[in-house]
Design a protein around this motif. Structure first.
Motif, mmCIF file in Angstrom:
data_model
loop_
_atom_site.group_PDB
_atom_site.id
_atom_site.type_symbol
_atom_site.label_atom_id
_atom_site.label_comp_id
_atom_site.label_asym_id
_atom_site.label_seq_id
_atom_site.Cartn_x
_atom_site.Cartn_y
_atom_site.Cartn_z
ATOM 1 N N THR A 219 0.828 -1.199 0.000
ATOM 2 C CA THR A 219 0.000 0.000 0.000
ATOM 3 C C THR A 219 0.865 1.253 0.000
ATOM 4 N N HIS A 221 0.919 5.136 1.194
ATOM 5 C CA HIS A 221 0.301 6.058 2.142
ATOM 6 C C HIS A 221 0.749 7.480 1.810
ATOM 7 N N VAL A 242 -4.851 6.232 1.179
ATOM 8 C CA VAL A 242 -4.207 4.931 1.023
ATOM 9 C C VAL A 242 -4.591 4.323 -0.313
#
Length: 300
Positions: A219, A221, A242
């Motif tokens: 992911t 961020h 995200v």
């Protein structure tokens, strides 16, 4: 390769059914029970990658100790009761009245997962960016807070007695800190987002999978400082967005508004799911600061 495509399709399909609604729409969600089931499934995907909230298909549960939410296991730790020796007669005590009420957020909500603890390391509590490669370059407070009170605010469980059927919309934490540390933490939050505006971490997809096995997902961020100096003695508004990196197709998991508010020796964080723009969280910050005033040292 096939797994990556399937994962992207499931993420996109699940999230595509969700509108991150304003306050009025959230109230409509509360009345439309069938809609809540779909939204809860999507929220658990978002929350799994949030550094402040613990992800699961249940309301957020914050463990008593700081936990690496992106560890190899990818599973939230189960909180344990924490014995506290600080009570209402002690200067470090934070009364329940110092936190937002459910009515401050929206009608029909309740407070759940209320917890207190004391004398624990602050860690990366204010902004959970410890997995950013440049996190260690920012000098941060290495001591403990004196007392902490936390709560989740959300809709009552769809099925009475089944907390995991509830929809949580907000998480708040308030800490009392020694000396001038409260001011220091707010300054650190600004420096951390400058050092770590965007970084990549590993997470685990919490949505149901046909194989019954968790899916690991990388992911991205992104943290943006939206506004500052609007409530209390110090205040910051961040947007935390995200994105899941699935290889073939990235999936936007949405955003949350993160408030950091200082009044005297108290620092609060409030994270609210959704990307409604700054008006709603800024109004919430004013209410949060007013409640902090009732317990801050020195008094407002």
């Amino acid at each position: 390769m096939r797994d990556e495509i399937d994962l992207a399709q499931r993420l996109a399909a699940d999230l595509g059914r969700v509108e991150w609604a304003n306050g009025e729409e959230l109230r409509r969600i509360g009345r439309r029970r069938s809609r809540r089931a779909a939204l809860s499934a999507s929220l658990c995907v978002l929350l799994l990658f949030s550094g402040i909230w613990i992800a699961a298909t249940r309301p957020f549960q914050q463990p008593a100790e700081q936990v690496d939410l992106f560890g190899a296991a990818g599973a939230p730790a189960v909180p344990e009761p924490v014995a506290t020796t600080i009570g209402p007669q002690d200067p470090a005590w934070i009364p329940p009245e110092a936190l937002l009420t459910p009515e401050d957020v929206a009608p029909g909500l309740i407070a759940t997962d209320v917890s207190v603890d004391q004398n624990r390391p602050v860690g990366d509590w204010v902004l959970p960016v410890a997995l950013c490669n440049t996190y260690a370059t920012v000098p941060t407070y290495q001591g403990v807070y004196q007392f902490r009170r936390q709560q989740t605010v959300g809709y009552p469980p769809k099925v009475p007695g089944e907390p995991k059927t509830a929809l949580s919309v907000l998480r708040q934490t308030v800490m009392r800190l020694p000396g001038d540390v409260s001011r220091q933490l707010v300054a650190e939050a600004v420096q951390l987002t400058k050092a770590c505006p965007k970084y990549v971490a590993d997470g685990t997809l919490s949505a149901d999978d046909p194989t019954g096995l968790p899916k690991k997902v990388r992911t991205t961020h992104a943290w943006v400082l939206v506004d500052q100096g609007f409530a209390g003695d110090d205040s910051l508004l961040f947007q935390h967005r995200v994105t899941a990196m699935t290889g073939q197709r990235d999936a936007d998991l949405g955003a949350s508004a993160v408030l950091v508010i200082r009044v005297g020796d108290l620092v609060a964080t409030v994270e609210q799911v959704g990307d409604e723009g700054p008006a709603v969280p800024l109004k919430l910050a004013t209410r949060a600061a007013a409640w902090l005033c009732t317990a801050a040292t020195p008094p407002c």
